[in-house]
Scaffold this motif. Sequence first.
Motif, PDB file in Angstrom:
ATOM      1  N   LEU A  49       0.834  -1.197   0.000  1.00  0.00           N
ATOM      2  CA  LEU A  49       0.000   0.000   0.000  1.00  0.00           C
ATOM      3  C   LEU A  49       0.871   1.251   0.000  1.00  0.00           C
ATOM      4  CD1 LEU A  49      -3.180   0.700   0.468  1.00  0.00           C
ATOM      5  CD2 LEU A  49      -2.428   1.319   2.743  1.00  0.00           C
ATOM      6  N   ASP A  52       2.565   1.756  -3.119  1.00  0.00           N
ATOM      7  CA  ASP A  52       1.629   1.867  -4.243  1.00  0.00           C
ATOM      8  C   ASP A  52       1.788   0.742  -5.256  1.00  0.00           C
ATOM      9  OD1 ASP A  52      -0.518   3.425  -4.667  1.00  0.00           O
ATOM     10  OD2 ASP A  52       0.534   5.042  -5.704  1.00  0.00           O
ATOM     11  N   LEU A  55      -3.356  -2.874  -3.946  1.00  0.00           N
ATOM     12  CA  LEU A  55      -4.242  -2.501  -2.849  1.00  0.00           C
ATOM     13  C   LEU A  55      -4.977  -3.756  -2.395  1.00  0.00           C
ATOM     14  CD1 LEU A  55      -5.898  -0.550  -1.067  1.00  0.00           C
ATOM     15  CD2 LEU A  55      -7.351  -0.100  -3.043  1.00  0.00           C
TER      16      LEU A  55
ATOM     17  N   ASP B 122      -9.083   8.669   0.126  1.00  0.00           N
ATOM     18  CA  ASP B 122      -7.752   8.107  -0.141  1.00  0.00           C
ATOM     19  C   ASP B 122      -7.862   6.692  -0.704  1.00  0.00           C
ATOM     20  OD1 ASP B 122      -6.612  10.405   0.817  1.00  0.00           O
ATOM     21  OD2 ASP B 122      -6.186   9.605   2.815  1.00  0.00           O
ATOM     22  N   HIS B 123      -8.737   5.925  -0.095  1.00  0.00           N
ATOM     23  CA  HIS B 123      -8.934   4.548  -0.553  1.00  0.00           C
ATOM     24  C   HIS B 123      -9.384   4.528  -2.018  1.00  0.00           C
ATOM     25  CE1 HIS B 123     -10.240   0.350  -0.587  1.00  0.00           C
ATOM     26  NE2 HIS B 123     -11.364   0.779  -1.117  1.00  0.00           N
ATOM     27  N   LYS B 125      -8.982   6.780  -4.314  1.00  0.00           N
ATOM     28  CA  LYS B 125      -7.871   7.199  -5.189  1.00  0.00           C
ATOM     29  C   LYS B 125      -6.948   6.019  -5.482  1.00  0.00           C
ATOM     30  CE  LYS B 125      -7.327  12.056  -3.826  1.00  0.00           C
ATOM     31  NZ  LYS B 125      -6.429  12.958  -3.074  1.00  0.00           N
ATOM     32  N   ARG B 126      -6.673   5.256  -4.444  1.00  0.00           N
ATOM     33  CA  ARG B 126      -5.809   4.079  -4.620  1.00  0.00           C
ATOM     34  C   ARG B 126      -6.453   3.066  -5.561  1.00  0.00           C
ATOM     35  NH1 ARG B 126      -5.124   4.277   1.182  1.00  0.00           N
ATOM     36  NH2 ARG B 126      -3.136   5.289   1.645  1.00  0.00           N
ATOM     37  N   ARG B 129      -5.912   4.297  -8.982  1.00  0.00           N
ATOM     38  CA  ARG B 129      -4.505   4.169  -9.390  1.00  0.00           C
ATOM     39  C   ARG B 129      -4.159   2.734  -9.773  1.00  0.00           C
ATOM     40  NH1 ARG B 129      -2.969   7.634  -5.169  1.00  0.00           N
ATOM     41  NH2 ARG B 129      -2.125   5.956  -3.900  1.00  0.00           N
ATOM     42  N   HIS B 130      -4.795   1.770  -9.092  1.00  0.00           N
ATOM     43  CA  HIS B 130      -4.481   0.369  -9.383  1.00  0.00           C
ATOM     44  C   HIS B 130      -5.420  -0.243 -10.419  1.00  0.00           C
ATOM     45  CE1 HIS B 130      -1.278   0.166  -6.534  1.00  0.00           C
ATOM     46  NE2 HIS B 130      -2.022   0.714  -5.605  1.00  0.00           N
TER      47      HIS B 130
END
Lengths: 198, 198
Positions: A49, A52, A55, B122-123, B125-126, B129-130
């Motif tokens: 995490l 990055d 997740l 935040d979660h 966004k992650r 991103r993934h």
Amino acid sequence: MTIHYPKGIKPLPEGKGVKKSKKLHLGHSAANRGMGFEADINESNAYYLEHDLCLVTKRPTPINVVKVDYTHGAKITQAYFETQSTTDYNGVYEGHYLDFEAKSTQSKTSFPLHNIPPQQIDHLKRVLRHGGIAFFIINCYAIGQTYILAAKDVIDFYEAKPRASIPMKDILSKGYLVKEGYNPRYDYLAVVKAHFLK
Amino acid sequence: MTIHYPKGIKPLPEGKGVKKSKKLHLGHSAANRGMGFEADINESNAYYLEHDLCLVTKRPTPINVVKVDYTHGAKITQAYFETQSTTDYNGVYEGHYLDFEAKSTQSKTSFPLHNIPPQQIDHLKRVLRHGGIAFFIINCYAIGQTYILAAKDVIDFYEAKPRASIPMKDILSKGYLVKEGYNPRYDYLAVVKAHFLK
């Protein structure tokens, strides 16, 4: 290779410490080692995490709440642990859905399947049907190694009655060795990248 | 269009009934409607599961367990509800990772953002991103419609301070109307198929 479990395991979310105490209370040292392994997987997830890389989150332990006292805020006064009907972990890596269970075994010869509930097998079948990546990460405590076994293989063994466990030789031949280190503790993502992407 | 909430909402797993009572106790009828919406999303998920269309599960409510009585089995005697730091729902559709939050608003003019914790943003966004698919499914109670808003849009509004809510006109223009019916109650998968697959 010997696995050194930390003496002071970091506190985990949602009452994990309590579950651990519960198992200690019942005298299951294997269960305690299992909690240590779970803590290490949680740490590996935290590493991924932070960097990055993927997740993955742990599903909270389901708890059946019976009574709540509202005198000062909301205090649960009667509740019971429930069995997870899915797996403990799921998440996303490069758009792919990941779903896995982390288990420890102290046996030198096999991985016992009796503590895998049938609904978990059903869940994993569904994950595979919907194109997800599913596996078990098995900490073979006695031989000091950790393997990833594809959910498909675990399901096959589970359904090949009357077998009640997966022989260690099959874990070694069908499984993928997970590299251990300081950070991440168990680099399971390397195995996913190398062997599970289509 | 009027939404008719069932009088007898089915009991939900992990103490949802208690959470509902808690909110009723506090006099939040909107929260109660929110629980009704969540129940409908759970039913939609059960429909998708049963018809093998996708696999979406609700993360159990995290609970911090403080005391357990082991006199007869394991009875939790002191525990507290914790805030979900992720979203409530995630799963897999044709190999794609899905992650979403279900919310209700009784406002006719906007969707308030104040009850979305920063860690949830935040979660999300992650997740993006993934490469995951992330969205909010927003039940606009006052106008009797439900919309899916991409996480990206919610994040943009959230970060455009000092806005504290998303105007209804933006929900209508940027969002995708979710078809309501008997089964599934909210066919959010149709929106995912039509607008979120790459």
